[in-house]
Design a protein around this motif. Structure first.
Motif, PDB file in Angstrom:
ATOM      1  N   ASP A 125     -11.175  71.277  37.518  1.00 23.48           N
ATOM      2  CA  ASP A 125     -11.275  72.137  36.327  1.00 23.48           C
ATOM      3  C   ASP A 125     -10.469  73.421  36.526  1.00 23.48           C
ATOM      4  O   ASP A 125      -9.728  73.858  35.636  1.00 23.48           O
ATOM      5  CB  ASP A 125     -12.731  72.535  36.055  1.00 23.48           C
ATOM      6  CG  ASP A 125     -13.515  71.480  35.318  1.00 23.48           C
ATOM      7  OD1 ASP A 125     -12.919  70.494  34.843  1.00 23.48           O
ATOM      8  OD2 ASP A 125     -14.746  71.647  35.215  1.00 23.48           O
TER       9      ASP A 125
ATOM     10  N   HIS B  44      -6.763  72.830  36.264  1.00 29.63           N
ATOM     11  CA  HIS B  44      -6.343  72.698  34.853  1.00 29.63           C
ATOM     12  C   HIS B  44      -6.270  74.063  34.180  1.00 29.63           C
ATOM     13  O   HIS B  44      -5.340  74.325  33.405  1.00 29.63           O
ATOM     14  CB  HIS B  44      -7.305  71.791  34.086  1.00 29.63           C
ATOM     15  CG  HIS B  44      -7.185  70.347  34.441  1.00 29.63           C
ATOM     16  ND1 HIS B  44      -8.272  69.528  34.551  1.00 29.63           N
ATOM     17  CD2 HIS B  44      -6.115  69.572  34.729  1.00 29.63           C
ATOM     18  CE1 HIS B  44      -7.875  68.316  34.887  1.00 29.63           C
ATOM     19  NE2 HIS B  44      -6.572  68.323  35.012  1.00 29.63           N
TER      20      HIS B  44
ATOM     21  N   GLN C 250      -3.173  75.861  35.491  1.00 28.26           N
ATOM     22  CA  GLN C 250      -1.969  75.270  34.901  1.00 28.26           C
ATOM     23  C   GLN C 250      -1.792  75.702  33.449  1.00 28.26           C
ATOM     24  O   GLN C 250      -0.669  75.955  33.005  1.00 28.26           O
ATOM     25  CB  GLN C 250      -2.042  73.747  34.991  1.00 28.26           C
ATOM     26  CG  GLN C 250      -0.787  73.054  34.496  1.00 28.26           C
ATOM     27  CD  GLN C 250      -0.894  71.540  34.658  1.00 28.26           C
ATOM     28  OE1 GLN C 250      -1.981  70.971  34.627  1.00 28.26           O
ATOM     29  NE2 GLN C 250       0.237  70.898  34.845  1.00 28.26           N
ATOM     30  N   ALA C 251      -2.891  75.826  32.732  1.00 28.98           N
ATOM     31  CA  ALA C 251      -2.832  76.245  31.322  1.00 28.98           C
ATOM     32  C   ALA C 251      -2.703  77.758  31.172  1.00 28.98           C
ATOM     33  O   ALA C 251      -2.485  78.255  30.075  1.00 28.98           O
ATOM     34  CB  ALA C 251      -4.078  75.755  30.586  1.00 28.98           C
TER      35      ALA C 251
END
Length: 132
Positions: A41, A44, A47-48
């Motif tokens: 999580d 992610h 990365q976002a």
């Protein structure tokens, strides 16, 4: 048992607020398998380019427990409430809306085992299909 779950969540929120588990005690309460899910999580989020903000509500309860087993086990059922949780863009602080298919309240199941006299969360599974 619930103390361990609550402490794990406190450390998880520290990690989500910076999209990084470094400097938290998350590994003190979550085993490798559960920790791996949280780290995924966080990856992610990183990365976002997002971090978490606000608070996640909880209503955890021990839904099963077996203290007589060779390895004592317990299950916690929690209602996760995202009403006051926000995703924010790193750098700008812009609040991003949750995905439209993301329920504001959903069930999560945590499995725990008692290791060397202390409880560890060994698995954590959010179930976005089950509203609460």
């Amino acid at each position: 048992m619930l103390d361990t779950y609550t402490l794990m969540w406190a450390e998880q929120m520290k990690a989500y607020r910076k999209a990084d588990a470094e400097g938290t005690d998350l590994a003190k309460y979550a085993s490798l398998e559960a920790l791996g899910k949280f780290r995924l999580d966080l990856a992610h989020m990183k990365q976002a380019g997002t971090v978490g903000g606000g608070e996640v509500g909880h209503t955890p309860r021990v839904s099963s427990i077996d203290l007589d087993a060779k390895l004592p086990k317990a299950t916690v059922t929690d209602c996760i409430d995202l009403t006051d949780w926000k995703a924010k863009k790193v750098g700008t602080g812009e609040v991003l809306p949750l995905p439209t298919n993301q329920p504001k309240r959903y069930v999560a199941i945590a499995k725990a085992e008692r290791w060397d006299g202390r409880w560890m969360i060994v698995d954590y599974t959010p179930d976005g299909e089950r509203a609460c």
